[in-house]
Design an enzyme around this catalytic site. Sequence first.
Site, PDB file in Angstrom:
ATOM      1  N   LYS A 198     -13.429  -4.407  12.061  1.00 41.67           N
ATOM      2  CA  LYS A 198     -12.093  -4.514  11.461  1.00 41.67           C
ATOM      3  C   LYS A 198     -11.043  -4.784  12.525  1.00 41.67           C
ATOM      4  CE  LYS A 198      -9.155  -3.404   7.846  1.00 41.67           C
ATOM      5  NZ  LYS A 198      -8.818  -2.504   6.747  1.00 41.67           N
ATOM      6  N   HIS A 210     -11.439  -4.960  -7.501  1.00 40.82           N
ATOM      7  CA  HIS A 210     -10.086  -4.603  -7.930  1.00 40.82           C
ATOM      8  C   HIS A 210      -9.911  -4.799  -9.436  1.00 40.82           C
ATOM      9  CE1 HIS A 210      -7.958  -4.987  -3.743  1.00 40.82           C
ATOM     10  NE2 HIS A 210      -8.660  -3.889  -3.863  1.00 40.82           N
ATOM     11  N   ARG A 244      -9.052 -12.954   8.250  1.00 44.34           N
ATOM     12  CA  ARG A 244      -8.983 -11.615   7.661  1.00 44.34           C
ATOM     13  C   ARG A 244      -9.432 -11.599   6.209  1.00 44.34           C
ATOM     14  NH1 ARG A 244      -4.412  -6.856   8.613  1.00 44.34           N
ATOM     15  NH2 ARG A 244      -5.402  -5.342   7.258  1.00 44.34           N
ATOM     16  N   GLU A 262      -3.707 -12.084   7.085  1.00 46.70           N
ATOM     17  CA  GLU A 262      -4.630 -12.665   6.121  1.00 46.70           C
ATOM     18  C   GLU A 262      -4.372 -14.138   5.877  1.00 46.70           C
ATOM     19  OE1 GLU A 262      -5.821 -11.301   1.758  1.00 46.70           O
ATOM     20  OE2 GLU A 262      -5.955  -9.657   3.190  1.00 46.70           O
ATOM     21  N   ARG A 320      14.127   1.257   6.939  1.00 48.31           N
ATOM     22  CA  ARG A 320      13.605  -0.056   7.370  1.00 48.31           C
ATOM     23  C   ARG A 320      12.478   0.034   8.386  1.00 48.31           C
ATOM     24  NH1 ARG A 320      19.268  -1.384   7.183  1.00 48.31           N
ATOM     25  NH2 ARG A 320      19.698  -2.576   5.283  1.00 48.31           N
ATOM     26  N   HIS A 329     -13.992  -7.231  -3.009  1.00 43.97           N
ATOM     27  CA  HIS A 329     -12.731  -6.685  -3.527  1.00 43.97           C
ATOM     28  C   HIS A 329     -12.179  -7.486  -4.701  1.00 43.97           C
ATOM     29  CE1 HIS A 329     -13.093  -4.414   0.123  1.00 43.97           C
ATOM     30  NE2 HIS A 329     -11.993  -3.740  -0.128  1.00 43.97           N
ATOM     31  N   ASN A 362     -12.210  -9.099   2.404  1.00 39.11           N
ATOM     32  CA  ASN A 362     -12.073  -8.922   0.959  1.00 39.11           C
ATOM     33  C   ASN A 362     -13.391  -9.111   0.203  1.00 39.11           C
ATOM     34  OD1 ASN A 362      -9.282  -8.416   1.050  1.00 39.11           O
ATOM     35  ND2 ASN A 362      -8.848 -10.609   1.163  1.00 39.11           N
ATOM     36  N   LYS A 415      -2.230  -2.602   6.708  1.00 39.63           N
ATOM     37  CA  LYS A 415      -1.902  -2.901   5.314  1.00 39.63           C
ATOM     38  C   LYS A 415      -1.456  -1.614   4.630  1.00 39.63           C
ATOM     39  CE  LYS A 415      -4.660  -6.859   3.836  1.00 39.63           C
ATOM     40  NZ  LYS A 415      -5.703  -7.270   2.874  1.00 39.63           N
ATOM     41  N   GLU A 463     -18.358   0.343   2.039  1.00 40.54           N
ATOM     42  CA  GLU A 463     -17.487  -0.471   2.890  1.00 40.54           C
ATOM     43  C   GLU A 463     -18.176  -0.813   4.211  1.00 40.54           C
ATOM     44  OE1 GLU A 463     -14.587  -1.998   2.862  1.00 40.54           O
ATOM     45  OE2 GLU A 463     -13.673  -1.366   0.984  1.00 40.54           O
TER      46      GLU A 463
END
Length: 359
Positions: free
Chosen positions: A225, A250, A239, A235, A119, A246, A243, A141, A183
Amino acid sequence: MGDNRRMASFRVQTPQSTYEAIVERGVVRRIQEFLPAKCGKVFVVTTRDVWDLHGDNFAQIPHHVIFFPGGEARKRLVEVEAMAEQMLAAGADRSSVVVAFGGGIVNDTGGFLAAIFMRGIPVLQVPTTLLAQVDAAVGGKTGVNLIAGKNLLGSFHQPVAVLIDPDVLRTLPEREYRAGLYEIIKCGVIRDANLFRLLDEAMSSVLAQEPGILEKIISEAVRIKAEVVSADEREGGLRRILNFGHTAGHALESETQYSRFLHGEAVAFGMRVATVLAERVTDLKEGAEIDRVILKYGPIPSLSGISAANLAKRLVSDKKTIQGNVHWVLPARIGEVTVVSGVGDHAVIAAIEAVLGGR
């Protein structure tokens, strides 16, 4: 500091934790200083190639090495389970620490392993690619892929520290280095016009990894960042600007089974698609300039044989899509972006086709 090292440190402050992202040449040799007090066994999650190049930095620390097979296609839950079994067999407990030592895939996967093992145990992020240094390692993340899309299983799990050493980039293949630069271009477009201009004007110094310029662009990207994550860890709002590129990026990775494009290259494609959309939706006037700087840091691998319609279909399964509504991060001007939803399918497919066709 009493020596010649130049350290830049950026604080990430979230409701659950506060930590430093440190940019400093040679910091990878001081990993022991950043391990939590009274930590138990140290498990280094890495790939064989990174370990062969840089593993001697752990010589002074008792540790166990957990090898991740590498590659986006292996960034799956089954690999995390296998690594957790190895940790347990080696005596891991709740006092253990994971050191994620590698590129972005290792940072994502090692961080996720730490997030769910018993956990949650501490993770120290030590990124060894430029892309990971300015993106994956900072912000907490973590996650792995499903067949349908990237990072659809994951958790927010902030590290105890992020150690960014520009020296390790000297062993990076040029294609990997350029992929990371995309990036940093992204950071310039979304929040810092001066960084964007620097990348445009100092390209030869950037590609030569001249120390002063390299530390500058890494530090500026990490600063951006850290600021954004501190303002919006999960997010909910700000935030989302990270993206940029992305959404279509993606989709491109998924459509090509993660085998044809490096993540940064896919983001470059995605930024170009978003820029074309922005010219039509936000009345962007600097689209040609954004496109020119992205392309000058190329080449991006061939886009032949890729269907715009197929990419558009994949957008719906992206984790940033909410109730079937794709949220696009679109540049309003260099240094500022806006989040737009409700863009019609026809406009999206036309923008993708424009970039696939060479724009």
